[in-house]
Design an enzyme around this catalytic site. Structure first.
Site, mmCIF file in Angstrom:
data_model
loop_
_atom_site.group_PDB
_atom_site.id
_atom_site.type_symbol
_atom_site.label_atom_id
_atom_site.label_comp_id
_atom_site.label_asym_id
_atom_site.label_seq_id
_atom_site.Cartn_x
_atom_site.Cartn_y
_atom_site.Cartn_z
ATOM 1 N N GLU A 63 9.780 1.851 10.725
ATOM 2 C CA GLU A 63 10.797 2.889 10.504
ATOM 3 C C GLU A 63 10.065 4.218 10.526
ATOM 4 O O GLU A 63 9.316 4.535 9.607
ATOM 5 C CB GLU A 63 11.511 2.666 9.171
ATOM 6 C CG GLU A 63 12.434 1.469 9.252
ATOM 7 C CD GLU A 63 13.199 1.205 7.967
ATOM 8 O OE1 GLU A 63 13.127 2.017 7.045
ATOM 9 O OE2 GLU A 63 13.857 0.171 7.916
ATOM 10 N N GLU A 79 9.480 16.991 14.235
ATOM 11 C CA GLU A 79 9.977 16.668 12.891
ATOM 12 C C GLU A 79 9.272 17.570 11.879
ATOM 13 O O GLU A 79 8.051 17.477 11.714
ATOM 14 C CB GLU A 79 9.709 15.195 12.568
ATOM 15 C CG GLU A 79 10.322 14.781 11.245
ATOM 16 C CD GLU A 79 9.988 13.351 10.857
ATOM 17 O OE1 GLU A 79 8.821 12.939 11.020
ATOM 18 O OE2 GLU A 79 10.891 12.649 10.382
ATOM 19 N N CYS A 113 14.017 10.844 6.440
ATOM 20 C CA CYS A 113 13.940 10.472 7.855
ATOM 21 C C CYS A 113 15.274 10.676 8.565
ATOM 22 O O CYS A 113 15.318 11.004 9.739
ATOM 23 C CB CYS A 113 13.483 9.031 7.985
ATOM 24 S SG CYS A 113 14.536 7.893 7.082
ATOM 25 N N LYS A 124 0.874 -1.175 0.000
ATOM 26 C CA LYS A 124 0.000 0.000 0.000
ATOM 27 C C LYS A 124 0.909 1.222 0.000
ATOM 28 O O LYS A 124 1.449 1.607 1.035
ATOM 29 C CB LYS A 124 -0.882 -0.024 1.254
ATOM 30 C CG LYS A 124 -2.227 0.654 1.121
ATOM 31 C CD LYS A 124 -2.187 2.110 0.777
ATOM 32 C CE LYS A 124 -1.909 3.018 1.956
ATOM 33 N NZ LYS A 124 -1.662 4.430 1.549
HETATM 34 P P1 NAD Z 1 2.429 8.725 7.138
HETATM 35 O O1 NAD Z 1 2.623 7.998 8.411
HETATM 36 O O2 NAD Z 1 1.430 9.814 7.087
HETATM 37 O O3 NAD Z 1 2.005 7.714 5.970
HETATM 38 C C1 NAD Z 1 2.798 6.594 5.639
HETATM 39 C C2 NAD Z 1 1.908 5.517 5.055
HETATM 40 O O4 NAD Z 1 1.017 5.058 6.056
HETATM 41 C C3 NAD Z 1 1.041 5.980 3.892
HETATM 42 O O5 NAD Z 1 1.009 4.968 2.911
HETATM 43 C C4 NAD Z 1 -0.309 6.165 4.534
HETATM 44 O O6 NAD Z 1 -1.386 6.017 3.638
HETATM 45 C C5 NAD Z 1 -0.305 5.042 5.549
HETATM 46 N N1 NAD Z 1 -1.233 5.199 6.668
HETATM 47 C C6 NAD Z 1 -1.670 6.348 7.241
HETATM 48 N N2 NAD Z 1 -2.536 6.061 8.239
HETATM 49 C C7 NAD Z 1 -2.642 4.713 8.297
HETATM 50 C C8 NAD Z 1 -3.374 3.820 9.116
HETATM 51 N N3 NAD Z 1 -4.198 4.249 10.093
HETATM 52 N N4 NAD Z 1 -3.251 2.488 8.909
HETATM 53 C C9 NAD Z 1 -2.427 2.015 7.946
HETATM 54 N N5 NAD Z 1 -1.724 2.822 7.125
HETATM 55 C C10 NAD Z 1 -1.814 4.157 7.308
HETATM 56 O O7 NAD Z 1 3.878 9.220 6.710
HETATM 57 P P2 NAD Z 1 4.246 10.165 5.479
HETATM 58 O O8 NAD Z 1 3.783 11.549 5.824
HETATM 59 O O9 NAD Z 1 3.790 9.518 4.220
HETATM 60 O O10 NAD Z 1 5.851 10.081 5.476
HETATM 61 C C11 NAD Z 1 6.663 10.903 6.235
HETATM 62 C C12 NAD Z 1 7.122 10.207 7.513
HETATM 63 O O11 NAD Z 1 7.823 9.007 7.196
HETATM 64 C C13 NAD Z 1 8.093 11.029 8.316
HETATM 65 O O12 NAD Z 1 7.750 10.964 9.685
HETATM 66 C C14 NAD Z 1 9.427 10.337 8.093
HETATM 67 O O13 NAD Z 1 10.401 10.513 9.089
HETATM 68 C C15 NAD Z 1 9.003 8.919 7.977
HETATM 69 N N6 NAD Z 1 10.045 8.126 7.310
HETATM 70 C C16 NAD Z 1 10.816 7.292 8.082
HETATM 71 C C17 NAD Z 1 11.846 6.553 7.492
HETATM 72 C C18 NAD Z 1 12.733 5.664 8.324
HETATM 73 O O14 NAD Z 1 13.436 4.846 7.757
HETATM 74 N N7 NAD Z 1 12.737 5.777 9.639
HETATM 75 C C19 NAD Z 1 12.084 6.663 6.122
HETATM 76 C C20 NAD Z 1 11.279 7.536 5.371
HETATM 77 C C21 NAD Z 1 10.251 8.257 5.987
#
Ligand code: NAD
Length: 503
Positions: free
Chosen positions: A266, A397, A300, A191
Site C-alpha cells: 500500500e 506526493e 495516503c 517493524k
Molecule cells: P517509508 O516508505 O519511508 O517508510 C515506511 C516503513 O518502511 C518504515 O517502517 C521504514 O522504516 C521502512 N523502510 C524504509 N526503508 C526500508 C527498506 N529498505 N526495507 C524495509 N523497510 C524499509 O514511508 P513513510 O514516510 O513512513 O510513510 C509515508 C508514506 O506511506 C506515504 O508515501 C504514504 O502515501 C504511504 N502510505 C500509504 C498508505 C496506503 O494505504 N496506500 C497508507 C498510509 C501511508
C-alpha cells in the site's frame, strides 16, 4: 484545569514509562533491548523534545523474532479459527479499554490531532473485531466439479509474515495488517516506522494480556535500511505486508526477490477530487477540505489534487481558501486543533520545499504556504491555485496539509488530468449527473473511487491502489488471500479412464 492541560497531563503520565524505560523490542513474549544494546531517540514534533530511547534492532533481533514466530506458528497456525476468534475479540476489547492511552501516546509521537486520533484507536479495535469474526471461515474454499472429478480448495496460513508500517497513523495501520494476518493463522514480526514507534509496543502488550500466545506477534524496532531490510530478506519470512512510500516498495521488492517473497504494497497517492459544476458544492467543499486538511494531510488517500470545472473554479477555490484560513493549527491534544505539527523536521522541510517550488513554477498561494511558530513542525493549511498538471506540486506526493487546485473545461479534460500521474490510489468524484459518474468511474485509474462522498471505509470492501500506488488488496476476504495459500485437492467421482503407458 483546561481540557488541554488535562490531556497533556494524561499524555505525560502515559509517556513516563517510555521516557524512563525506553521503547523495547518484544520477541517471543519478552520485552528486550536490541541485542547490540544500541538505541535511537524518538522526538515529539510538538516541541522537538526527546520522548524516549528506542531499541535499534538489526539483523540479529530479526533472526530472534523470526525464530519465535516460526515456533509459535506450529500451534497458532493449527488452532481452529473459532479459538483464534475468541482471543482476537479479547484483543479488540483490550484496545478499547486503553483507547485513551493509545490516542494520546500516538498524538504526542506523531503530531496528529486528538479529534481524529481517538477515532483511529477505536478503528484499530474495529479491525480486530472484524477479522476475528472472519477467522472461523479463513480456511474455507470452493468445490469445483467435473463429470469425473471433484476439486476442493481450502486455504492454509502461509507462515510467519513481516509487517512494515509507516508513521502517519501507525496504530490503526498496524492493526489493519496484523489483525487479518493473525486471524488467518499467520504469526507476525512487526517493524514499525522509526519516527513513531510507541503504540506498536502498546499493541503487542495488549494482545498478550488478552491471551495471544507468546511469539505470535513480535516487535522489532529500528531503521528501514537495517531492521526493515533484514526482515524483507529473511528466508523464514514468507510474505511482507508493507505500507509506505512507492520507492521503498520498489526497494523491498528487490530485497525480497532472492527469497521469492510474496508482497502486498500500500503505497503513495496523489488523489484527485474532481468537482463538476452541477455537483452539490457545499458538500463538495466540506469533503475536499476534510480529505486534505484532516490527519495533517499525512494520509495516503488525501484528496491532494483539486480538479474543478472552470465555470466554478474561482468561486469554489475561494471557498476552500476560506476554510483553510479558518482551520486551527495547534497542539495536537487541543480538541479545537484540526492540523497538528508534521511528524518530523525532516518531513516538515520536504513539505515547506513545495511552497518554494509552487512559487517558482508560477502557481498562486491562495492560502497558507508558511511555517508557524519557532519550535515544532507547524505549517499553515495551504492551497495552491492556478496550477497546471505538469508542476511538481501537481505530480508529487507532498504528504502534508497542502492542496493543489487545477481548472478543467469538460469531462474529457477532467479525466485526462486525473489520470496523468504515476499514482492511482483513490479518486473522489462530485457530480449529480449519473451518466457522467458512470463514464468517469469506468475510466478513472484508481483502486478506490468515492462518488459524492469523502473516504468512508467499509471493512469488507477492497482497499488498495493501481499504478505506483500498490499491489494487492486489503479488506474482507482479500486480506486472507494474501496471508494464506490456496490448495486444491482433486478427488475422483468415478472410475474414469487413466491412460496406460508402456503396455
Ligand atoms: P517509508 O516508505 O519511508 O517508510 C515506511 C516503513 O518502511 C518504515 O517502517 C521504514 O522504516 C521502512 N523502510 C524504509 N526503508 C526500508 C527498506 N529498505 N526495507 C524495509 N523497510 C524499509 O514511508 P513513510 O514516510 O513512513 O510513510 C509515508 C508514506 O506511506 C506515504 O508515501 C504514504 O502515501 C504511504 N502510505 C500509504 C498508505 C496506503 O494505504 N496506500 C497508507 C498510509 C501511508
Amino acid at each position: 484545569m483546561s481540557v488541554l492541560t488535562d490531556n497533556i497531563a494524561r499524555a505525560e503520565a502515559y509517556l513516563a514509562r517510555f521516557a524512563a524505560g525506553g521503547v523495547l523490542n518484544h520477541i517471543g513474549g519478552r520485552s528486550q533491548p536490541a541485542l547490540s544494546g544500541e538505541t535511537f531517540t524518538t522526538i515529539s514534533p510538538v516541541d522537538l523534545k526527546p520522548l524516549a530511547q528506542v531499541a535499534r534492532g538489526g539483523a540479529a533481533d530479526v533472526d530472534a523474532a523470526v525464530a519465535a514466530a516460526t515456533e509459535a506458528f506450529k500451534t497458532w497456525g493449527k488452532m481452529p479459527g473459532s479459538e483464534r476468534r475468541k482471543i482476537l475479540i479479547r484483543v479488540a476489547e483490550g484496545i478499547e479499554a486503553r483507547a485513551d492511552e493509545i490516542a494520546l501516546t500516538e498524538c504526542m509521537d506523531t503530531g496528529q490531532a486528538l479529534r481524529f486520533m481517538s477515532k483511529a484507536a477505536l478503528r484499530g479495535a474495529a479491525n480486530f473485531r472484524y477479522f476475528a469474526d472472519k477467522a472461523p471461515q479463513a480456511e474455507d474454499g470452493q468445490s469445483l466439479r467435473t463429470a469425473d472429478q471433484l476439486n476442493v480448495t481450502s486455504r492454509r496460513p502461509i507462515g510467519p509474515v513481516g509487517v512494515i508500517t509507516p508513521w502517519n497513523t501507525p496504530f490503526m495501520l498496524s492493526t489493519w495488517k496484523i489483525a487479518p494476518a493473525l486471524a488467518s493463522g499467520c504469526t507476525v514480526v512487526h517493524k514499525p516506522a522509526e519516527f513513531s514507534p510507541m503504540t506498536a509496543k502498546l499493541l503487542v502488550e495488549i494482545a498478550e494480556e488478552a491471551g495471544l500466545p507468546q511469539g505470535v506477534l513480535n516487535l522489532v524496532n529500528g531503521f528501514g535500511e537495517e531492521a526493515g531490510k533484514a526482515l524483507t530478506e529473511h528466508p523464514g519470512i514468507k510474505a511482507i505486508a508493507f505500507v509506505g512510500e512507492s520507492r521503498t516498495g520498489s526497494m523491498i521488492m528487490a530485497q525480497g526477490a532472492k527469497t521469492l517473497k510474496r508482497v502486498h504494497f500500500e503505497l503513495g497517492g496523489k488523489n484527485p477530487v474532481i468537482v463538476f459544476e452541477d455537483a452539490d458544492l457545499d458538500r463538495a467543499v466540506d469533503a475536499a477540505t476534510f480529505m486534505i486538511y484532516s490527519l495533517n494531510g499525512e494520509r495516503c488517500t488525501s484528496s491532494s489534487r483539486l480538479l474543478v470545472q472552470e465555470t466554478i473554479y474561482e468561486a469554489f477555490t475561494a471557498r476552500v481558501a476560506e476554510v483553510a484560513e479558518r482551520i486551527k493549527v495547534g497542539h495536537p491534544l487541543d480538541l479545537e486543533t484540526v492540523v497538528g505539527p508534521l511528524i518530523h523536521p525532516e518531513h516538515e522541510r520536504k513539505v515547506i520545499s513545495y511552497f518554494d517550488k509552487a512559487r517558482r513554477e508560477g502557481a498562486t498561494i491562495a492560502a497558507g504556504g508558511v511555517k508557524m511558530g519557532e519550535t515544532g513542525c507547524f505549517v499553515r493549511p495551504t492551497l495552491f491555485t492556478n496550477a497546471t498538471n505538469d508542476m511538481a506540486v501537481a505530480q508529487e506526493e507532498i504528504f502534508g496539509p497542502v492542496l493543489t487546485a487545477i481548472p478543467f473545461q469538460d469531462e474529457a479534460a477532467a479525466l485526462a488530468l486525473a489520470n496523468d500521474v504515476q499514482y492511482g490510489l483513490a479518486a473522489y468524484l462530485w457530480t449529480n449527473d449519473l451518466n457522467c459518474a458512470m463514464r468517469m468511474t469506468d475510466a478513472l485509474e484508481a483502486g478506490m473511487i468515492w462518488v459524492n462522498s469523502e473516504n468512508v471505509r467499509h471493512l469488507p470492501t477492497p482497499f488498495g491502489g493501481v499504478k505506483s500506488s500498490g499491489i494487492g488488496r486489503d479488506g474482507g476476504d482479500w486480506s486472507f488471500d494474501f496471508y494464506m495459500e490456496t490448495v486444491n485437492v482433486c478427488l475422483p467421482r468415478r472410475l474414469h479412464h487413466i491412460p496406460k503407458l508402456g503396455g
